[in-house]
Motif scaffolding. Structure first.
Motif, PDB file in Angstrom:
ATOM      1  N   TYR A  81      16.451 -31.655  10.047  1.00 45.59           N
ATOM      2  CA  TYR A  81      17.157 -31.053  10.981  1.00 45.59           C
ATOM      3  C   TYR A  81      17.995 -31.753  11.657  1.00 45.59           C
ATOM      4  O   TYR A  81      18.619 -31.729  12.727  1.00 45.59           O
ATOM      5  CB  TYR A  81      16.108 -30.642  11.839  1.00 45.59           C
ATOM      6  CG  TYR A  81      15.311 -29.367  11.720  1.00 45.59           C
ATOM      7  CD1 TYR A  81      15.373 -28.286  11.029  1.00 45.59           C
ATOM      8  CD2 TYR A  81      13.737 -29.956  11.539  1.00 45.59           C
ATOM      9  CE1 TYR A  81      14.714 -27.457  10.431  1.00 45.59           C
ATOM     10  CE2 TYR A  81      12.834 -29.068  10.890  1.00 45.59           C
ATOM     11  CZ  TYR A  81      13.444 -27.977  10.384  1.00 45.59           C
ATOM     12  OH  TYR A  81      12.556 -26.930  10.032  1.00 45.59           O
ATOM     13  N   THR A 108      18.083 -38.617  15.309  1.00 44.99           N
ATOM     14  CA  THR A 108      18.693 -39.305  16.318  1.00 44.99           C
ATOM     15  C   THR A 108      19.000 -40.758  16.263  1.00 44.99           C
ATOM     16  O   THR A 108      18.121 -41.216  15.460  1.00 44.99           O
ATOM     17  CB  THR A 108      17.887 -39.139  17.687  1.00 44.99           C
ATOM     18  OG1 THR A 108      16.590 -39.786  17.406  1.00 44.99           O
ATOM     19  CG2 THR A 108      17.598 -37.718  18.071  1.00 44.99           C
ATOM     20  N   ASN A 123      22.801 -31.006  18.747  1.00 40.15           N
ATOM     21  CA  ASN A 123      21.564 -31.222  19.392  1.00 40.15           C
ATOM     22  C   ASN A 123      21.046 -32.603  19.800  1.00 40.15           C
ATOM     23  O   ASN A 123      20.119 -32.882  19.530  1.00 40.15           O
ATOM     24  CB  ASN A 123      20.732 -30.400  18.836  1.00 40.15           C
ATOM     25  CG  ASN A 123      19.609 -29.761  19.728  1.00 40.15           C
ATOM     26  OD1 ASN A 123      19.471 -30.084  21.132  1.00 40.15           O
ATOM     27  ND2 ASN A 123      18.284 -29.631  18.927  1.00 40.15           N
ATOM     28  N   SER A 124      22.016 -33.880  19.892  1.00 44.79           N
ATOM     29  CA  SER A 124      21.695 -34.949  20.074  1.00 44.79           C
ATOM     30  C   SER A 124      21.205 -35.695  18.887  1.00 44.79           C
ATOM     31  O   SER A 124      20.462 -36.803  18.971  1.00 44.79           O
ATOM     32  CB  SER A 124      20.657 -35.098  21.105  1.00 44.79           C
ATOM     33  OG  SER A 124      21.225 -34.637  22.517  1.00 44.79           O
ATOM     34  N   THR A 177      14.355 -20.775  22.905  1.00 46.05           N
ATOM     35  CA  THR A 177      14.772 -21.132  21.639  1.00 46.05           C
ATOM     36  C   THR A 177      14.364 -22.494  21.168  1.00 46.05           C
ATOM     37  O   THR A 177      14.067 -23.128  21.951  1.00 46.05           O
ATOM     38  CB  THR A 177      16.439 -21.009  21.636  1.00 46.05           C
ATOM     39  OG1 THR A 177      16.623 -21.790  22.590  1.00 46.05           O
ATOM     40  CG2 THR A 177      16.777 -19.566  21.916  1.00 46.05           C
ATOM     41  N   SER A 178      14.455 -22.733  19.854  1.00 50.63           N
ATOM     42  CA  SER A 178      13.935 -23.772  19.461  1.00 50.63           C
ATOM     43  C   SER A 178      14.883 -24.795  19.101  1.00 50.63           C
ATOM     44  O   SER A 178      16.132 -24.396  19.060  1.00 50.63           O
ATOM     45  CB  SER A 178      12.963 -23.572  17.917  1.00 50.63           C
ATOM     46  OG  SER A 178      14.049 -23.147  16.996  1.00 50.63           O
ATOM     47  N   ASN A 179      14.541 -25.931  18.517  1.00 48.43           N
ATOM     48  CA  ASN A 179      15.520 -26.938  17.979  1.00 48.43           C
ATOM     49  C   ASN A 179      16.336 -26.325  16.687  1.00 48.43           C
ATOM     50  O   ASN A 179      17.672 -26.782  16.590  1.00 48.43           O
ATOM     51  CB  ASN A 179      15.134 -28.407  17.614  1.00 48.43           C
ATOM     52  CG  ASN A 179      14.741 -29.177  18.929  1.00 48.43           C
ATOM     53  OD1 ASN A 179      15.438 -29.022  20.071  1.00 48.43           O
ATOM     54  ND2 ASN A 179      13.765 -30.186  18.903  1.00 48.43           N
ATOM     55  N   MET A 230      19.067 -24.332  17.563  1.00 50.48           N
ATOM     56  CA  MET A 230      20.214 -24.953  18.301  1.00 50.48           C
ATOM     57  C   MET A 230      21.078 -25.457  16.824  1.00 50.48           C
ATOM     58  O   MET A 230      22.118 -25.463  16.854  1.00 50.48           O
ATOM     59  CB  MET A 230      19.658 -26.280  18.968  1.00 50.48           C
ATOM     60  CG  MET A 230      19.121 -25.755  20.284  1.00 50.48           C
ATOM     61  SD  MET A 230      19.967 -24.629  21.176  1.00 50.48           S
ATOM     62  CE  MET A 230      20.467 -25.713  22.405  1.00 50.48           C
ATOM     63  N   ASP A 231      20.429 -26.123  15.991  1.00 47.00           N
ATOM     64  CA  ASP A 231      20.890 -26.571  14.826  1.00 47.00           C
ATOM     65  C   ASP A 231      21.443 -25.506  13.676  1.00 47.00           C
ATOM     66  O   ASP A 231      22.651 -25.529  13.421  1.00 47.00           O
ATOM     67  CB  ASP A 231      19.740 -27.205  13.956  1.00 47.00           C
ATOM     68  CG  ASP A 231      19.169 -28.621  14.275  1.00 47.00           C
ATOM     69  OD1 ASP A 231      19.744 -29.153  15.491  1.00 47.00           O
ATOM     70  OD2 ASP A 231      18.171 -28.991  13.842  1.00 47.00           O
ATOM     71  N   ASN A 253      24.673 -27.812  20.971  1.00 55.74           N
ATOM     72  CA  ASN A 253      24.015 -29.027  21.734  1.00 55.74           C
ATOM     73  C   ASN A 253      23.262 -28.687  22.899  1.00 55.74           C
ATOM     74  O   ASN A 253      22.366 -29.238  23.055  1.00 55.74           O
ATOM     75  CB  ASN A 253      25.143 -30.068  22.160  1.00 55.74           C
ATOM     76  CG  ASN A 253      25.776 -30.814  21.328  1.00 55.74           C
ATOM     77  OD1 ASN A 253      24.962 -31.418  20.416  1.00 55.74           O
ATOM     78  ND2 ASN A 253      26.959 -30.988  21.178  1.00 55.74           N
ATOM     79  N   SER A 254      23.442 -27.735  23.349  1.00 56.67           N
ATOM     80  CA  SER A 254      22.601 -26.958  24.512  1.00 56.67           C
ATOM     81  C   SER A 254      22.795 -25.322  24.717  1.00 56.67           C
ATOM     82  O   SER A 254      23.786 -25.155  23.973  1.00 56.67           O
ATOM     83  CB  SER A 254      22.790 -27.807  25.768  1.00 56.67           C
ATOM     84  OG  SER A 254      23.957 -27.382  26.581  1.00 56.67           O
TER      85      SER A 254
END
Length: 186
Positions: free
Chosen positions: A17, A20, A65-66, A152-154, A157-158, A163-164
Motif C-alpha cells: 500500500y 512511509t 496518504n503520506s 474510510t480506510s487507508n 485513500m490509496d 492524501n486526506s
C-alpha cells in the motif's frame, strides 16, 4: 550509495500500500545495522523519483496518504482501465458505491444514518465494503445503544489517490446545475 538506492526502491516496489519514510528508515537501519539520517532517506527518494520521470518508464514514484508508492503514469490509464473493466467481479455495486460515498463525505457515520440518507437497508453494502477493506470501524457513537461508526480506510485513500479526506471533490463541483430543483432567482 547505489546499493542503498536499489534496496529502498525494492522496499517501495514490494510494499502493498505504500511505505512511509519512517518505515524505510526503520527497515534499512535493521538491514544495514547502522543509523540513517532523515535527510538521507529524502534525498534517496528524490533520486528514485528523478529516475522514474524518464520518458521510457511506465511508473512514477508518488506520495499518497503520506506514503511512497510506485504508480502507473497517467498516459497509461486508458490501457489499465481496460484491464479493470475485465475484472468485473471486483467492481462495487451501485448501492455499495452510494454507501461508500456517503461514508466518505459524512464520516464518522453510523449505519442508521447511512440508511436514513439512502432510504434503504445498507447491511449488505457495509459488509462488502468492510470485506474489501475500503471502510473501517472508526469507533462507537455516544448516542443511545452506542452504534458502530464507520469511516474510510487507508486502502480507500490509496485507491482514489487521496492524501486526506479534504482532497475529496466538493459536492458542489460534482452536482450539475441541471440537477437542481426549482428556478434560480436573480
Amino acid at each position: 550509495m547505489e546499493k542503498l538506492i536499489c534496496e529502498i526502491e525494492a522496499l517501495i516496489y514490494a510494499s502493498e500500500y505504500g511505505i512511509t519514510p519512517a518505515e524505510i528508515k526503520q527497515v534499512m537501519e535493521t538491514v544495514m545495522e547502522k543509523s540513517l539520517e532523515e535527510h538521507e532517506i529524502h534525498s534517496i527518494l528524490a533520486e528514485i523519483e528523478r529516475r522514474y520521470q524518464q520518458e521510457d518508464r511506465v511508473m512514477e514514484l508518488r506520495m499518497v496518504n503520506s506514503a511512497y508508492q510506485f504508480l502507473t503514469k497517467p498516459r497509461y490509464y486508458a490501457t489499465i482501465n481496460q484491464l479493470q473493466a475485465h475484472r468485473a467481479k471486483k467492481k462495487l455495486s451501485q448501492a455499495a458505491l452510494e454507501t461508500l460515498a456517503i461514508i466518505a463525505y459524512r464520516q464518522p457515520i453510523t449505519k442508521l444514518e447511512i440508511e436514513q440518507i439512502r432510504g434503504v437497508n445498507c447491511d449488505y453494502s457495509v459488509q462488502r465494503l468492510l470485506e474489501k477493506e475500503l471502510i473501517v470501524i472508526a469507533g462507537k457513537s455516544e448516542s443511545v445503544g452506542r452504534p458502530i461508526l464507520y469511516g474510510t480506510s487507508n486502502l480507500f485513500m490509496d485507491h482514489f489517490g487521496l492524501n486526506s479526506v479534504a482532497d475529496l471533490p466538493k459536492l458542489k463541483e460534482i452536482v450539475a446545475e441541471s440537477n437542481t430543483i426549482g428556478e434560480a432567482t436573480n
